[in-house]
Scaffold this active site. Structure first.
Site, PDB file in Angstrom:
ATOM      1  N   LEU A  19       0.605   5.971   4.392  1.00  0.00           N
ATOM      2  CA  LEU A  19      -0.392   6.450   3.426  1.00  0.00           C
ATOM      3  C   LEU A  19       0.121   7.672   2.676  1.00  0.00           C
ATOM      4  O   LEU A  19      -0.155   7.853   1.494  1.00  0.00           O
ATOM      5  CB  LEU A  19      -1.667   6.866   4.160  1.00  0.00           C
ATOM      6  N   LYS A 186      -1.803  24.012  17.844  1.00  0.00           N
ATOM      7  CA  LYS A 186      -0.505  24.295  18.472  1.00  0.00           C
ATOM      8  C   LYS A 186       0.651  23.819  17.595  1.00  0.00           C
ATOM      9  O   LYS A 186       0.709  22.648  17.195  1.00  0.00           O
ATOM     10  CB  LYS A 186      -0.446  23.590  19.844  1.00  0.00           C
ATOM     11  N   CYS A 381      -7.807 -19.290   3.082  1.00  0.00           N
ATOM     12  CA  CYS A 381      -6.737 -20.012   3.774  1.00  0.00           C
ATOM     13  C   CYS A 381      -7.321 -20.854   4.913  1.00  0.00           C
ATOM     14  O   CYS A 381      -7.983 -21.844   4.639  1.00  0.00           O
ATOM     15  CB  CYS A 381      -5.654 -19.034   4.219  1.00  0.00           C
ATOM     16  N   HIS A 514      -4.203 -16.091  -0.537  1.00  0.00           N
ATOM     17  CA  HIS A 514      -4.732 -14.809  -0.028  1.00  0.00           C
ATOM     18  C   HIS A 514      -4.959 -13.822  -1.180  1.00  0.00           C
ATOM     19  O   HIS A 514      -4.105 -12.971  -1.456  1.00  0.00           O
ATOM     20  CB  HIS A 514      -3.752 -14.200   0.978  1.00  0.00           C
ATOM     21  N   GLU A 516      -6.750 -11.300  -1.296  1.00  0.00           N
ATOM     22  CA  GLU A 516      -6.891  -9.907  -0.840  1.00  0.00           C
ATOM     23  C   GLU A 516      -5.593  -9.115  -0.996  1.00  0.00           C
ATOM     24  O   GLU A 516      -5.616  -7.890  -1.108  1.00  0.00           O
ATOM     25  CB  GLU A 516      -7.373  -9.864   0.620  1.00  0.00           C
TER      26      GLU A 516
HETATM   27  N1  GLN Z   1      -3.076 -21.893  10.055  1.00  0.00           N
HETATM   28  C1  GLN Z   1      -3.248 -22.347   8.717  1.00  0.00           C
HETATM   29  C2  GLN Z   1      -1.968 -22.903   8.137  1.00  0.00           C
HETATM   30  O1  GLN Z   1      -0.900 -22.623   8.612  1.00  0.00           O
HETATM   31  C3  GLN Z   1      -3.798 -21.261   7.830  1.00  0.00           C
HETATM   32  C4  GLN Z   1      -2.894 -20.087   7.670  1.00  0.00           C
HETATM   33  C5  GLN Z   1      -3.594 -18.898   7.109  1.00  0.00           C
HETATM   34  O2  GLN Z   1      -4.815 -18.798   7.174  1.00  0.00           O
HETATM   35  N2  GLN Z   1      -2.857 -17.937   6.610  1.00  0.00           N
HETATM   36  O3  GLN Z   1      -2.014 -23.619   7.159  1.00  0.00           O
END
Ligand code: GLN
Length: 542
Positions: A19, A186, A381, A514, A516
């Site tokens: 960070l 300290k 996913c 993903h 995120e």
């Molecule tokens: N286990 C699942 C796959 O391999 C999903 C992987 C994940 O959620 N990143 O396709």
């Protein structure tokens, strides 16, 4: 040529070096400099891809398909600069490259040694692809004094000689503990840690002292005296209310000014911190709050879902609300008569990525709840894969499953062994290695015009990062669509389902990638902004 900033840590681990580095990068950026951050991990895994999230937290995936340390996620969230494979190395990768070269005979009969071969490899990693940068910040994982980190410390010592004192700054992060019985902070552990570092040939230029209480002038002076740094270069770092206030705090303590001073660089202009003050305002003054449940397997260790947690916070910033996350172990919702009470107070439900069958029936139960009760649902996913299995089961085919959990007569999700990427046809073997055999990194997807997801993105062409072995089976497209679950996004060749949604539901979206990983506090990902907005709506209903 780029200037190098090396960050080491002492006394204990988990001092927030990542960070600190990310914040420093953000501050230098705010002064108009081009910055990139790198992480050196001393462990022997080639990459963190095969490590359990329980051990090491999330595996952060870059556009170019590298499985990297979760600190690269902080770097990207704080700077907006996408990380690359070349920004993370481990001892494992260094050694495996060197051993491969040795086997090829590239060393021409020489004895291969830690010094110079390993240290040279580390230095060339630090310098690789840095020509267009003003500053390269390199964080050395672990704690000074560890056996494993010695080659890295030696390499950066050599690098200072190579590129010049004027082009390198060493920052050492330590802990200044508070002893309640004595009522004192300290400084001794910091002194010892700096002594350890100097014994390895490195005199830090700047000391960052993590402490729970204000560092009194006297202690600051003492640290400066014993550790041979200027008093102004002893930077106190108290815990922040939010990680996104850390850059502002470090600026107030003079970190960026001291680093530039150590380089002998006169600041070009005052930093533009408006981005960070705006985020701080959104964090401190929310206009409401919502509760989102994350139903998953690694809920005991939040670092396992670091980017996800942050993306939800960003979604909150976008809507000016505080997002409370309730971590729910999906196994809670399993059994013949599952008790779903814990789902009742949630304003939205998210089933994140994951591996393996444990807890999967609980995830499916939570998805069914979200579908039937019209609670906003986001499946990421494995979460999207489970939503498809739930959809097929809802249509009456109870055997619906994924081949990841064992053989099945209804493979709604299955292993694919060939797919197209920008590099051409990619192949994987059915019982191949676990490391590096996934569909990894950025892939494009085409969204159906008029779908909710296209509307959220504001475009039909997107690129998002993947990390999975299994795919939703296109053979189930027709029955799923008949049941109301539409395949709204696909790979450009139409073979791989990328996103699904339920148009009749207030907010029900699954994505194979993903999102995120690309969300930033100053640029919340549209899917998370929209999901939190749906949660706000839901909160007004319950
Ligand atoms: N286990 C699942 C796959 O391999 C999903 C992987 C994940 O959620 N990143 O396709």
């Amino acid at each position: 040529m780029a200037r190098f900033i090396f960050i080491t840590g002492g006394v204990v681990s988990s001092l927030g070096k990542g960070l600190m580095g990310a914040s420093l990068a953000a501050l230098l950026q705010a002064r108009g400099y081009k910055v990139r951050i790198r992480k050196f991990d001393p462990y022997l895994n080639v990459d963190p891809g095969t490590m359990s999230p329980y051990q090491h937290g999330e595996v952060y995936v870059t556009d170019d398909g590298a499985e990297t340390d979760l600190d690269l996620g902080h770097y990207e969230r704080f700077t907006g600069v996408p990380g690359r494979q070349s920004d993370n190395i481990t001892s494992g990768r260094v050694y495996s490259d060197i051993i491969a070269k040795e086997r090829r005979g590239d060393y021409l009969g020489a004895t291969v040694q830690v010094i110079p071969h390993v240290t040279d490899a580390i230095q060339s990693f630090a310098k690789n692809l840095t020509d267009d940068l003003d500053f390269v910040i390199c964080e050395i994982g672990g704690t000074v004094g560890d056996i494993e980190s010695l080659p890295f410390i030696e390499a950066i010592r050599q690098l200072r000689n190579d590129v010049g004192v004027e082009n390198t700054v060493f920052i050492h992060v330590t802990l200044v503990p508070y002893i309640a019985a004595a009522g004192e902070l300290k400084t001794k552990p910091t002194q010892h840690s700096v002594r350890e570092l100097t014994s390895l040939g490195i005199q830090p230029d700047v000391l960052v002292c993590r402490c729970e209480h204000e560092l009194p002038e006297e202690e600051r002076r003492k640290i400066a005296l014993f550790c041979n740094v200027r008093k102004e270069a002893v930077i106190p770092a108290l815990d922040a209310r939010s990680i996104y206030e850390v850059p502002l705090n470090y600026h107030d303590e003079g970190l960026d000014r001291e680093v530039l001073r150590s380089f002998g660089v006169a600041p070009r202009h005052a930093p533009d911190l408006s981005r960070w003050t705006d985020i701080s305002d959104r964090f401190r003054n929310p206009e409401g709050e919502v509760t989102v449940g994350i139903v998953g397997k690694y809920t005991g260790l939040q670092d396992a879902y670091k980017s996800l947690q942050e993306a939800l916070v960003h979604g909150g910033f976008a809507n000016r609300v505080k997002v409370n996350i309730r971590w729910l172990d999906s196994e809670l919702f399993e059994g013949d008569e599952p008790d779903l009470d814990a789902l009742e107070p949630l304003h939205a439900i998210l089933v994140p990525g994951g591996f393996g069958s444990r807890g999967s029936e609980g995830k499916i139960a939570a998805i069914r709840f979200a579908r039937e009760r019209k609670v906003p649902f986001f499946g990421i996913c494995l979460g999207m894969q489970m939503a498809c299995i739930e959809g097929v089961r809802a249509a009456g085919t109870m055997a619906a499953s994924t081949t990841e959990f064992g053989t099945t007569t209804e493979p709604v999700v299955g292993l694919i062994t060939e797919w197209m990427s920008e590099k051409g046809l990619e192949k994987r073997e059915e019982g191949g290695d676990l490391g590096g055999t996934m569909r990894l990194g950025a892939y494009p997807a085409i969204l159906e015009a008029g779908s909710r997801i296209a509307d959220i993105y504001g475009t039909t062409e997107i690129s998002e990062r993947h990390r999975h072995r299994y795919e939703v089976n296109n053979a189930y497209r027709a029955p799923l669509e008949a049941g109301g679950l539409v395949f709204s996004g696909n790979s450009p060749d139409g073979l791989l389902p990328e996103t699904v949604e339920r148009p009749e539901h207030p907010w029900f979206i699954g994505v194979q990638f993903h999102p995120e990983l690309k969300s930033k506090p100053f640029e919340p990902h549209p899917l998370f902004a929209s999901f939190v907005k749906a949660a706000v709506k839901q909160s007004r209903l319950v």
